[in-house]
Design an enzyme around this catalytic site. Sequence first.
Site, PDB file in Angstrom:
ATOM      1  N   TYR A  19       0.820  -1.209   0.000  1.00  0.00           N
ATOM      2  CA  TYR A  19       0.000   0.000   0.000  1.00  0.00           C
ATOM      3  C   TYR A  19       0.857   1.264   0.000  1.00  0.00           C
ATOM      4  O   TYR A  19       0.716   2.142  -0.853  1.00  0.00           O
ATOM      5  CB  TYR A  19      -0.920  -0.015   1.230  1.00  0.00           C
ATOM      6  CG  TYR A  19      -1.787   1.203   1.383  1.00  0.00           C
ATOM      7  CD1 TYR A  19      -2.973   1.316   0.661  1.00  0.00           C
ATOM      8  CD2 TYR A  19      -1.444   2.231   2.250  1.00  0.00           C
ATOM      9  CE1 TYR A  19      -3.784   2.429   0.803  1.00  0.00           C
ATOM     10  CE2 TYR A  19      -2.240   3.347   2.396  1.00  0.00           C
ATOM     11  CZ  TYR A  19      -3.414   3.443   1.671  1.00  0.00           C
ATOM     12  OH  TYR A  19      -4.207   4.552   1.811  1.00  0.00           O
ATOM     13  N   LYS A  62       1.519   4.071  -3.087  1.00  0.00           N
ATOM     14  CA  LYS A  62       1.190   5.487  -2.894  1.00  0.00           C
ATOM     15  C   LYS A  62       2.423   6.364  -3.122  1.00  0.00           C
ATOM     16  O   LYS A  62       2.319   7.461  -3.689  1.00  0.00           O
ATOM     17  CB  LYS A  62       0.630   5.713  -1.491  1.00  0.00           C
ATOM     18  CG  LYS A  62      -0.749   5.098  -1.262  1.00  0.00           C
ATOM     19  CD  LYS A  62      -1.800   5.730  -2.150  1.00  0.00           C
ATOM     20  CE  LYS A  62      -3.202   5.304  -1.738  1.00  0.00           C
ATOM     21  NZ  LYS A  62      -4.259   5.900  -2.590  1.00  0.00           N
TER      22      LYS A  62
END
Length: 260
Positions: free
Chosen positions: A174, A178
Site C-alpha cells: 500500500y 502510494k
Amino acid sequence: MNHTAAIVTGGNRGVGEGICYALASKGYDIFMAHCGEVDKAAHVAQQLREKFGVRVVTFDCDQRERTIGETLMTQALLAFPSISLVMCNAGVGLEKYMRLIHPEDLDDYQRFMALAHLQTEIFSGRRHMDLRLRGSLLIANAAAKYMVDRGIRGTILFTSSIRSKTPTPMDAIYGGLKAGLNRAAQSMAREYGRHGIRISTISPGCMCVYPEGYADRDYTEEISRIPLRIGGDGTDIGFTAAFLASEEARFITGINIFVD
C-alpha cells in the site's frame, strides 16, 4: 459557485463520498465513478442533488480495465459538456491486510476477505497495482489529453496517503504504491504544466469515515497521537481538492499536500 463538472472515482463511499460532498458544496456537478455499488452510489447522488442542487451522474466501472481512461472520459463527456477537475480517488480501504509479503498471512487474509463478501478473490499486490496505480494513471493521462485537446487549464488530483512518506511494518504494498503515485504525479505536473494543467497529490492522515473504525479497532489510538486530537473525514480532502483546483492555487502544482 463553479457550475463546472468534476470526475470523482470511488465517490460513493468513504473518503470519496466526502470529496463529492465538499465539491458539490462549492458548486461542482459530479460524475461519480464506482465499482458495483449501484444502490449506494444512487443514494449518495440523490443526497447531493437535494442538498446542493447540483447535477450528479453515476457510472459503474472497474478501474483495473485497460481501457478505463478512455471509457471514463467518454462517459463523463456524454453527461457533461466540460470537465475541469479529475479526482483519482478509487481504492480499497483494507490497509491492515495489504502486505501479502509472507505466505503465512494468506489464511488469515482469506478469512477476512470472506467476511468482506469477497470470498473468491484475493487482493494481491498485482490487484492493488492495477487499481491504485495503473488505473489512476490511465485515467489521469486520458484526462490530461482531453484537457490539452480542448485547451482546458484544468486540475488532476490523486488521493495518496501519509503512508507514502511514513512507512509502517504492515504497508509494503500500500505505502509503496502510494509513494509511486506521488512520484508519477510530480512527473506529470512537469509534463503538462506548459498546457496550464496542474497535477498534485493529497495525502490523508487518519480519516474517520466508518463508524466501526478499522477492521480490528476504532480510531481512538490514532487520534490520541494527533496534535489537534481530532480525526479527519472525506470532506477535508474534498475542500483541499477544491482549493487546489481554484484560481487561488494557480501557482501550485506537483506537490503532495498532507491533510493529517
